[in-house]
Design a protein around this motif. Structure first.
Motif, PDB file in Angstrom:
ATOM      1  N   MET B   1      -4.840 -40.590 -20.128  1.00 29.49           N
ATOM      2  CA  MET B   1      -5.612 -39.921 -19.058  1.00 29.49           C
ATOM      3  C   MET B   1      -7.090 -39.853 -19.462  1.00 29.49           C
ATOM      4  O   MET B   1      -7.414 -39.350 -20.525  1.00 29.49           O
ATOM      5  CB  MET B   1      -5.066 -38.496 -18.853  1.00 29.49           C
ATOM      6  N   ASP B   2      -7.947 -40.390 -18.629  1.00 26.54           N
ATOM      7  CA  ASP B   2      -9.368 -40.358 -18.978  1.00 26.54           C
ATOM      8  C   ASP B   2      -9.985 -39.028 -18.511  1.00 26.54           C
ATOM      9  O   ASP B   2      -9.309 -38.205 -17.884  1.00 26.54           O
ATOM     10  CB  ASP B   2     -10.100 -41.571 -18.394  1.00 26.54           C
ATOM     11  N   PHE B   3     -11.242 -38.836 -18.843  1.00 25.18           N
ATOM     12  CA  PHE B   3     -11.858 -37.537 -18.558  1.00 25.18           C
ATOM     13  C   PHE B   3     -12.011 -37.272 -17.059  1.00 25.18           C
ATOM     14  O   PHE B   3     -12.003 -36.118 -16.618  1.00 25.18           O
ATOM     15  CB  PHE B   3     -13.190 -37.398 -19.297  1.00 25.18           C
ATOM     16  N   ASP B   4     -12.139 -38.334 -16.263  1.00 21.08           N
ATOM     17  CA  ASP B   4     -12.241 -38.119 -14.814  1.00 21.08           C
ATOM     18  C   ASP B   4     -10.937 -37.557 -14.262  1.00 21.08           C
ATOM     19  O   ASP B   4     -10.931 -36.617 -13.459  1.00 21.08           O
ATOM     20  CB  ASP B   4     -12.587 -39.440 -14.099  1.00 21.08           C
ATOM     21  N   GLU B   5      -9.837 -38.132 -14.728  1.00 19.03           N
ATOM     22  CA  GLU B   5      -8.533 -37.634 -14.289  1.00 19.03           C
ATOM     23  C   GLU B   5      -8.291 -36.228 -14.822  1.00 19.03           C
ATOM     24  O   GLU B   5      -7.714 -35.380 -14.149  1.00 19.03           O
ATOM     25  CB  GLU B   5      -7.437 -38.566 -14.819  1.00 19.03           C
ATOM     26  N   PHE B   6      -8.701 -36.013 -16.071  1.00 12.36           N
ATOM     27  CA  PHE B   6      -8.580 -34.691 -16.686  1.00 12.36           C
ATOM     28  C   PHE B   6      -9.309 -33.659 -15.823  1.00 12.36           C
ATOM     29  O   PHE B   6      -8.793 -32.566 -15.545  1.00 12.36           O
ATOM     30  CB  PHE B   6      -9.172 -34.765 -18.103  1.00 12.36           C
ATOM     31  N   ARG B   7     -10.515 -34.014 -15.390  1.00 13.01           N
ATOM     32  CA  ARG B   7     -11.316 -33.105 -14.551  1.00 13.01           C
ATOM     33  C   ARG B   7     -10.560 -32.773 -13.266  1.00 13.01           C
ATOM     34  O   ARG B   7     -10.415 -31.600 -12.903  1.00 13.01           O
ATOM     35  CB  ARG B   7     -12.659 -33.768 -14.241  1.00 13.01           C
ATOM     36  N   GLU B   8     -10.047 -33.801 -12.596  1.00 10.62           N
ATOM     37  CA  GLU B   8      -9.308 -33.577 -11.338  1.00 10.62           C
ATOM     38  C   GLU B   8      -8.082 -32.690 -11.566  1.00 10.62           C
ATOM     39  O   GLU B   8      -7.829 -31.739 -10.830  1.00 10.62           O
ATOM     40  CB  GLU B   8      -8.794 -34.911 -10.786  1.00 10.62           C
ATOM     41  N   PHE B   9      -7.317 -33.038 -12.599  1.00  5.39           N
ATOM     42  CA  PHE B   9      -6.094 -32.298 -12.918  1.00  5.39           C
ATOM     43  C   PHE B   9      -6.448 -30.845 -13.292  1.00  5.39           C
ATOM     44  O   PHE B   9      -5.782 -29.889 -12.856  1.00  5.39           O
ATOM     45  CB  PHE B   9      -5.375 -33.005 -14.083  1.00  5.39           C
ATOM     46  N   GLY B  10      -7.503 -30.705 -14.070  1.00  8.48           N
ATOM     47  CA  GLY B  10      -7.918 -29.366 -14.500  1.00  8.48           C
ATOM     48  C   GLY B  10      -8.332 -28.497 -13.333  1.00  8.48           C
ATOM     49  O   GLY B  10      -7.871 -27.354 -13.188  1.00  8.48           O
TER      50      GLY B  10
END
Lengths: 511, 511
Positions: B1-10
């Motif tokens: 999971m890249d940071f963009d996905e992490f941001r969305e998920f978070g």
């Protein structure tokens, strides 16, 4: 704090974490603080009035972060990894947000049931023997403990209580305290300090048997110790073997230990806190040899499975032996799936009563990465360590002290311990990478462990350049000291190396 | 999971939590699942490929949440509170995101130092004796343990080891195992089961002395037990007293227990897991009487301080006694602030080696609420329990079984235990509120504990209406059974109540 503020604070914190983790290479891995420096920057009392979250994040950035050792940095190469991941971080967020406890089935059914599910997932992924699965008929299963220390202590205490019960039946003429006074346990002198501590806590001596030259504990050594102790009237209880010792990631010989344990009715526990992750790989199948003969096993998910600390998986071949030893509810779980819920009450499988919903972060991490991603992560650690090992081998000033094992390389500067010791001191002063040293057979060595959230080949090269450059520098400085302080052999070696350095410097100057 | 996905998920997860917590009253507090229902909805293996976070949140909503008991709901009135708060949830997020461990100072200085700070903050806030503060000269200080069970176990084990060392000097003719076989400890029969379990784990019997009629353990009972045991050759080690018992929140008499302990050189530990929060209030100053004479003390921050589980504060008058008992590093911390860092290495104050950065969530929670907010929270629990107590008192069908204590009201339906038992069964079936029952002196009673993240007066009224309506319903149904099954007294009481009910129904129908 109302929900609007919570939303603002929450979103800002997600961004804070992304910023911290994505720029973690910009920070020295070790902090530049002296003792009390953080304490002295903080007020002495709880603020009387609530403070705005912006002030808190600001202090986190300017007071706390500069005082941290950055475990998620790829330049952290000390101890063993304690890696987190996006899924695991968000798992912890959701665990805290949902805020349930799971000490019995009814006090939050999904909390217990998801743990049953993910422990079976993990057991299958690691190709553990079927009797460790909840879904298999029989009294075995897995449970999440807080740490490897707790898992080992649970095994030690349960084995102790089982031995006391057995011996009271076998030797009814002895009092309970007579029996307790004769109990004895075993491990290797390479095992983690938590094993010795478990013996102290359990008030049962754990003999640390000397490992062989290759740092492995084998059945023969255990057999000799047990036979000596039995002859002296002692009662052998448990052997705690290690797959992946802290010092060098050595693997005890489970097959031969199991044969001895079976012969003497001794509980065999395997601490695979680090190496357990490699059970998943076909190319590491050898590591699983003998696991079908062990009574219990622990593996830390933060070491290889990207689930953040704390999360220590433990499997029991017969969980009733723990429940029977620890249960003070007088509701005995004689068979798994007996009782009104037919689901384990995990509070009887562990030391504390309370239980966090740790299964949730395991579930989320495993799903965001997939089995493929988890295996790739373990293989990446192995490959990066191999890269480092090759760099060590290619530099004649260094030597390996043990074969590379998984993500750990143990090496030293050739010559006196003093060189290795000074090198580490210098690296610690510079704070660019963080390793710790260990010692065996009088030789000090450095442990390079692949760690961090997302280490890359370039990070390994960075660490190596730092290490070898600092040895060069150390040697250069040593060369400026009076010659009479040094031994002849060292001088020859140094001269040779200086010639090489001079050539490098000349080349550099010519560019 | 890249940071963009992490941001969305978070960000999606923050919204998920806000949605869950702000609408928590819409859910039945108890889930409508049968055993294995959650397990049966989940796959049997880790998915081979990574899954998108939307699928995970979707399953969390539709499979996991329906299987949870909602601890943060104000309709959760079982056990004791385990409350979270916005600051604490985000604290856990940041702990996971930063991902450091704190088992020694260097392995993350701010992790240890912030714990020193917040434990002193809390000790001052609770007005504990100065010798429990790190900032006071001397060997005392506070540490964060995982749970009350662990804190009690640490005290029990340290007291045991200290007693063994003392007795070996005093009675050199005895072997260590002779001494261990004579050790004995004490608590009350009202104390939490974790205390009995600590005795099992420590292999040292803990006698559960019968509390007085008012459920309090006093010095006289302890003195009699100790004198009897000493006369029989036993060695008294520790007394674990409770401030706020699990059954009725009774308070053991610390002053008189301390006098006995001092006379017999017995360690006095106080388990104030629940009631400790009230130490902060001037109007509860009586609760602190005698604390200057105890050796150790534990208090759970999730019970009253809005720091989510797990977070158990423990204070030691002389931490060296624990360090000396548990340390297997052979680096002895003979005085606090001795050694190279002059800061405690908390790993020697606890059972596991690993340590989460729990101090961070404490720090954030305390700052977001302020001392004022924390005191207001404790007072709110007390006021809401008083509201509930008044409702019980105003209904002649019910009786209190103990004085209301802090946020806990213990009550029962008058008459046979069967009525109270049936009432609870019915309430559990309806799942609108969740209480547990307890028993003392043959009388079963219900425990109404004010819990949840943010309980309000309307929630108390909701719970009461549910309780009294269901008793009414129960009585109505009982009335439809053959008269000969009931005793004369019950019939009279029921008839009287039914007349009242009939009047209410008539009124309702006329509206």
């Amino acid at each position: 704090m109302d929900f609007d503020e919570f939303r603002e604070f929450g979103h800002a914190s997600i961004e804070f974490i992304i910023n911290y983790l994505s720029n973690i290479r910009d920070r020295d891995v070790l902090p530049s603080v002296v003792p009390h420096e953080v304490i002295n920057q903080l007020p002495r009392q709880i603020p009387e009035q609530p403070e705005h979250w912006r002030h808190i994040l600001n202090d986190l950035e300017h007071i706390i972060l500069p005082g941290l050792t950055h475990w998620q940095s790829p330049y952290f190469n000390a101890f063993f990894p304690s890696s987190t991941s996006a899924g695991s971080i968000i798992g912890e967020l959701l665990i805290a947000g949902i805020g349930v406890l799971g000490f019995s089935w009814i006090c939050s059914p999904a909390c217990t049931e998801l743990e049953v599910v993910v422990m079976d997932w993990l057991a299958k992924f690691l190709k553990l023997p079927a009797h460790f699965l909840h879904e298999t008929e029989g009294p075995g299963g897995g449970v999440i403990q807080g740490s490897a220390s707790e898992a080992v202590l649970v095994a030690v205490l349960a084995a102790r209580e089982q031995a006391v019960r057995r011996e009271r039946e076998r030797q009814p003429e002895l009092s309970e305290s007579d029996i307790r006074g004769k109990l004895i346990a075993y491990s290797s002198d390479q095992s983690n300090s938590c094993i010795e501590k478990a013996g102290v806590l359990a008030a049962m001596p754990i003999k640390l048997l000397p490992a062989s030259e290759d740092l492995v504990l084998r059945g023969a050594a255990l057999k000799a110790a047990i036979e000596r102790d039995v002859a002296a009237g002692l009662i052998p209880v448990i052997c705690v073997a290690t797959l992946g010792t802290t010092g060098t990631c050595a693997y005890d010989d489970i097959e031969s230990l199991a044969s001895v344990c079976e012969e003497h009715n001794v509980w065999l526990h395997v601490d695979a806190a680090y190496a357990g992750g490699a059970f998943a790989l076909d190319e590491c199948a050898d590591l699983r040899r003998g696991l079908d003969r062990v009574d219990s096993l622990n593996f830390n998910l933060h070491k290889f499975m990207l689930v953040n600390f704390d999360c220590a998986a433990m499997w029991l071949r017969d969980a009733n032996k723990v429940v029977d030893s620890f249960n003070v509810d007088r509701i005995y779980l004689k068979h798994k799936y007996e009782g009104c819920t037919q689901i384990p009450d995990f509070r009887h499988w562990q030391i504390p009563l309370g239980r966090r919903f740790r299964a949730l972060k395991v579930w989320i991490t495993f799903r965001t990465l997939g089995a493929e991603g988890l295996r790739a992560h373990v293989r990446k650690h192995i490959d990066l360590a191999a890269q480092f090992e090759n760099l060590v081998k290619a530099d004649s000033r260094f030597e390996l002290v043990a074969p590379r094992a998984l993500g750990l390389v143990c090496f030293r500067a050739k010559g006196d311990n003093e060189i290795t010791s000074q090198l580490l001191h210098r690296l610690m002063e510079r704070k660019k990478i963080y390793m710790v040293k260990a010692e065996h057979g009088g030789r000090q060595f450095l442990r390079f462990a692949v760690c961090g959230m997302d280490p890359k080949p370039a990070d390994i090269q960075f660490a190596w350049t730092e290490i070898e450059t600092q040895l060069t520098q150390l040697n250069l400085e040593a060369d400026q000291q009076p010659l009479e302080n040094r031994k002849a052999g060292e001088i020859a070696e140094l001269t040779q190396h200086l010639t090489g350095l001079q050539l490098q410097m000349d080349e550099t100057l010519q560019r």
